[in-house]
Structure formats: C-alpha cells, structure tokens
Enzyme design. Structure first.
Site, PDB file in Angstrom:
ATOM      1  N   GLN A   1      31.565  -6.810  60.544  1.00  0.00           N
ATOM      2  CA  GLN A   1      31.267  -5.569  61.385  1.00  0.00           C
ATOM      3  C   GLN A   1      30.600  -4.575  60.566  1.00  0.00           C
ATOM      4  O   GLN A   1      31.476  -4.217  59.607  1.00  0.00           O
ATOM      5  CB  GLN A   1      32.371  -5.151  62.204  1.00  0.00           C
ATOM      6  CG  GLN A   1      32.295  -3.954  62.908  1.00  0.00           C
ATOM      7  CD  GLN A   1      31.656  -4.520  64.490  1.00  0.00           C
ATOM      8  OE1 GLN A   1      31.694  -5.562  64.738  1.00  0.00           O
ATOM      9  NE2 GLN A   1      31.381  -3.684  65.218  1.00  0.00           N
TER      10      GLN A   1
ATOM     11  N   ASP B   1      27.089  -0.389  64.536  1.00  0.00           N
ATOM     12  CA  ASP B   1      28.709  -0.705  64.691  1.00  0.00           C
ATOM     13  C   ASP B   1      28.419  -2.130  65.390  1.00  0.00           C
ATOM     14  O   ASP B   1      28.843  -2.093  66.669  1.00  0.00           O
ATOM     15  CB  ASP B   1      29.338   0.456  65.648  1.00  0.00           C
ATOM     16  CG  ASP B   1      30.630   0.346  65.725  1.00  0.00           C
ATOM     17  OD1 ASP B   1      31.170  -0.716  65.298  1.00  0.00           O
ATOM     18  OD2 ASP B   1      31.432   1.123  66.467  1.00  0.00           O
TER      19      ASP B   1
ATOM     20  N   HIS C   1      39.996  -1.956  57.028  1.00  0.00           N
ATOM     21  CA  HIS C   1      38.909  -0.945  57.350  1.00  0.00           C
ATOM     22  C   HIS C   1      38.513   0.409  56.602  1.00  0.00           C
ATOM     23  O   HIS C   1      38.704   1.583  56.748  1.00  0.00           O
ATOM     24  CB  HIS C   1      39.553  -0.406  58.807  1.00  0.00           C
ATOM     25  CG  HIS C   1      38.514   0.107  59.809  1.00  0.00           C
ATOM     26  ND1 HIS C   1      37.525   0.960  59.309  1.00  0.00           N
ATOM     27  CD2 HIS C   1      38.438  -0.419  61.059  1.00  0.00           C
ATOM     28  CE1 HIS C   1      36.718   1.096  60.426  1.00  0.00           C
ATOM     29  NE2 HIS C   1      37.222   0.594  61.336  1.00  0.00           N
TER      30      HIS C   1
ATOM     31  N   GLU D   1      33.416  -4.877  57.307  1.00  0.00           N
ATOM     32  CA  GLU D   1      34.825  -5.453  57.700  1.00  0.00           C
ATOM     33  C   GLU D   1      34.587  -7.048  58.062  1.00  0.00           C
ATOM     34  O   GLU D   1      34.111  -7.234  59.043  1.00  0.00           O
ATOM     35  CB  GLU D   1      35.353  -4.887  59.062  1.00  0.00           C
ATOM     36  CG  GLU D   1      35.249  -3.126  59.050  1.00  0.00           C
ATOM     37  CD  GLU D   1      35.527  -2.607  60.372  1.00  0.00           C
ATOM     38  OE1 GLU D   1      36.288  -2.611  60.994  1.00  0.00           O
ATOM     39  OE2 GLU D   1      34.582  -1.579  60.678  1.00  0.00           O
TER      40      GLU D   1
ATOM     41  N   ASN E   1      38.778  -5.145  65.708  1.00  0.00           N
ATOM     42  CA  ASN E   1      37.920  -5.023  66.688  1.00  0.00           C
ATOM     43  C   ASN E   1      38.192  -4.776  68.136  1.00  0.00           C
ATOM     44  O   ASN E   1      39.223  -4.619  68.500  1.00  0.00           O
ATOM     45  CB  ASN E   1      36.562  -5.917  66.427  1.00  0.00           C
ATOM     46  CG  ASN E   1      34.980  -5.375  66.703  1.00  0.00           C
ATOM     47  OD1 ASN E   1      34.920  -4.609  67.716  1.00  0.00           O
ATOM     48  ND2 ASN E   1      34.331  -5.517  65.733  1.00  0.00           N
ATOM     49  N   ARG E   2      37.208  -4.936  69.121  1.00  0.00           N
ATOM     50  CA  ARG E   2      37.653  -4.671  70.409  1.00  0.00           C
ATOM     51  C   ARG E   2      37.804  -5.948  71.498  1.00  0.00           C
ATOM     52  O   ARG E   2      37.303  -7.184  71.173  1.00  0.00           O
ATOM     53  CB  ARG E   2      36.258  -4.242  71.144  1.00  0.00           C
ATOM     54  CG  ARG E   2      36.167  -2.520  70.458  1.00  0.00           C
ATOM     55  CD  ARG E   2      34.679  -1.900  70.893  1.00  0.00           C
ATOM     56  NE  ARG E   2      34.747  -0.569  70.455  1.00  0.00           N
ATOM     57  CZ  ARG E   2      34.313  -0.290  69.205  1.00  0.00           C
ATOM     58  NH1 ARG E   2      33.667  -1.590  68.435  1.00  0.00           N
ATOM     59  NH2 ARG E   2      34.207   0.866  68.627  1.00  0.00           N
TER      60      ARG E   2
ATOM     61  N   HIS F   1      41.542  -2.561  67.543  1.00  0.00           N
ATOM     62  CA  HIS F   1      42.328  -2.759  66.096  1.00  0.00           C
ATOM     63  C   HIS F   1      43.667  -2.868  66.274  1.00  0.00           C
ATOM     64  O   HIS F   1      44.592  -2.253  65.786  1.00  0.00           O
ATOM     65  CB  HIS F   1      41.828  -1.580  65.313  1.00  0.00           C
ATOM     66  CG  HIS F   1      40.516  -1.449  64.979  1.00  0.00           C
ATOM     67  ND1 HIS F   1      39.677  -2.723  64.439  1.00  0.00           N
ATOM     68  CD2 HIS F   1      39.711  -0.433  64.563  1.00  0.00           C
ATOM     69  CE1 HIS F   1      38.605  -2.324  64.169  1.00  0.00           C
ATOM     70  NE2 HIS F   1      38.562  -0.973  64.129  1.00  0.00           N
TER      71      HIS F   1
END
Length: 344
Positions: free
Chosen positions: A281, A245, A178, A309, A83-84, A109
């Site tokens: 996620q 998302d 993913h 995820e 993720n971010r 990622h």
C-alpha cells in the site's frame, strides 16, 4: 555490529490499562532505530545522508502521551488485518462476523483497539527485539486465539521485520508496519522532491470509501505506473492526483524481492523495500492536516510523509480472486519485510 539497549518510556494511562512502556534502541554504524513495546511502534529511525549526517526520517512523537492519544497509526504494527474490510463484515464457514467500523462504513487496521494500541511482551535479541502477544478469540470481532510474534532485527543498513502467527480457529490475517517516512528528515514540509519506483504491473482501483472495486488494473499509461522512478510532486500534478492510497499488486513469490525504492536527491538518502508479501500500500499522508504536533513540536501537514505498507490486498477476505488471507489452525503465518537505507 548491532547494539541493543532497553529503557523506560512511560506508563500507560490507567483508563488504558496502565502498564509500563519500554523503548528498545537498535544501533549499527549507519542506522539507529527506536521501537516501543506499545504497538511495536517505530518511534524514530535515524539514517545518514551523503555527508554522513544523521537525521530521524520517521514521523512520531517525543513522549508516550502522543501515542496514547488518537493518531494515524504512526510507526505501529497494525492488525489483525491491515487496511480496509468492506462494511467490517466477512463470512467464514457459513458464519458472518461483524467488526467495529472505524473508517466510515468500513473497518480499518484491526478496528477500535487493534494491535497498534496494546502492550506487547518484549524479548531482547543479540541484534534486535521480539514482541509477543495473544489476541484472544473474539477480540475486535475476529475468530480464534491468535498468537503473534513481531521481530525487528538490525544488520548494518538493513532493518528486518518478521511477522509470525498461529491461530486456534480460521481467521483472516494481514500484518504490516505503518511507519510514515520523510527522507529529508521528519518535520520537512512535504515529500514532493522524493523519487519513487514500485515494481508493480497492476494496482487496485478503489471506490469512494477506499475499498477495492475488485478490478485488477494495469498501471500502463496511468499515474500509477511507477515502474520507472518518478518525482512524486510532478507525478501528482501531471495526473491530477490528490495523493496515493492504493494497493500495488506484486508478483507472488516465496523468496524476498525488491518491490519499491525511494530516493531523496537533495540528501542522497535512499530506502529500499524488499518483501515476501503480495501487495504494498503506497500512501502519501493525504489525511495529515497539520493538527498533530509531532517531534520537536513540529506539525505534520498533508503529504509530509509517505508509507510503503507491505501486506495482503485490502478486503481480500471478501474477494475470492485476491490472494488468500486466511490462516487455519495448524498452519503458521510467516512474512518478512526488509527496509534497506543507503545513500546515492
């Protein structure tokens, strides 16, 4: 009884370091899964419908070439941090670390060359395969030599994915797979007729770069209330959502629990996700745009798959009130997710 087969899948291009890529085929009576030593990628996953017919339910490519070009992490293990991370920055022990920005102003990622783009060292097990790699200190800007093991085991209808890691310096870590699923079969045009439920009372609202704002919001009365099964297309329409998302906040417990269930009524296929992770996620393939040719030459349009995820919460390294994402020397990161395929 699970059988495990290994075969050659291709060779990495010289400019990407060369090296042989192998494919591992795990097969039970009800599930067949193909996993690559590149990025620990789930390249195919076949499961039965209610009439006993097998279909491949994950998006991907027929050949290695597809995976060596730019693609949206199809089937791959992503890390060090899934993720971010906001602005690709975090501070540890009063030292600031800067990561590569590969998602607008953020790092996503693992960065430019995350765990999804490297060859892992495989070891065949009686019922699966274990992959190992050493992520060196400073790789993609992250501190510490990180030893990582990812183990896939298949038992009947259940695919287990176990992630373990040890570090020489304190580092953030959050690993996930993913895979993009479509229970109608990969190449089906959308997932609107899928029914989904997620066992979460809260979710993380995000800003316009998809970074959590820091608020932990109740799902009650919103389009994010998936505690009872909803038909995906109808839910998106009803709440005027262009897709999901978002991180759904799970109860933190030591033992695995059922956190999400997807059902495809026309085929009867179901998929359950069980995990020990604090977040999941839910992503509905919003960035797929039909430009990639997948298996069988089929293109993948927007909303033609979903991802579930299991992971820590996004940007947790910068948000002290989120679950701890740091691994310290002498500790072990150990997390398991189980995917169970059935018919109903």
């Amino acid at each position: 009884m699970t059988t495990v087969r290994r075969e050659a899948f291709g060779r990495m291009p010289a400019e990407q370091g060369g090296g042989e890529v192998e494919k591992f085929v795990l097969q039970s009576d009800t599930v067949k899964v193909e996993i690559l030593s590149l990025g620990c990628i789930i390249a195919a996953l076949e499961t039965k419908d209610r009439d006993g017919k097998f279909s491949d339910v994950v998006l991907g490519f027929d050949t290695l070439e597809g995976y060596t070009r730019k693609h949206p992490f199809f089937g791959a293990v992503v890390g060090r941090v899934a993720n971010r991370i906001a602005k690709g920055r975090f501070t540890l022990d009063r030292k600031e670390y800067q990561l590569f920005l590969n998602n607008g102003p953020n790092s996503l990622h693992g960065g430019a060359k995350g765990f999804d783009k490297v060859l892992w060292r495989p070891q065949v097990l009686p019922d699966g395969v274990r992959f190992f790699r050493l992520s060196p200190d400073g790789e993609e800007g992250y501190p510490g030599d990180l030893k990582v093991w990812v183990t896939y085991t298949l038992s009947g209808r259940q695919l287990a994915i176990n992630y373990r890691a040890q570090t020489s310096k304190t580092t953030p870590i959050s690993l996930t797979n993913h895979a993009y699923f479509n229970l109608a079969g990969q190449g089906s045009p959308d997932v609107y007729d899928h029914e989904i439920s997620i066992e979460a009372d809260s979710y993380l609202p995000v800003d316009d770069t998809k970074i959590p704002t820091g608020e932990v919001a109740a799902v009650q009365g919103t389009g994010f209330d998936l505690r009872q099964p909803v038909e995906l297309g109808k839910q998106l329409q009803k709440f005027h959502l262009d897709g999901f998302d978002h991180n759904f906040c799970l109860k933190e417990v030591q033992s695995p629990r059922l956190v999400a269930r997807v059902r495809h009524p026309p085929t009867g296929r179901t998929m359950e996700v069980h995990t020990t992770q604090p977040g999941i996620q839910f992503y509905t393939g919003n960035n797929l745009d039909g430009s990639l040719k997948g298996k069988g030459g089929i293109t993948y349009p927007r909303h033609s798959a979903f991802c579930l995820e299991t992971q820590n919460w996004p940007d947790a390294v910068n948000k002290p009130h989120f679950p701890n994402v740091l691994l310290h020397p002498g500790e072990e990161y150990n997390s398991t997710t189980w995917l169970v395929f059935n018919t109903a």
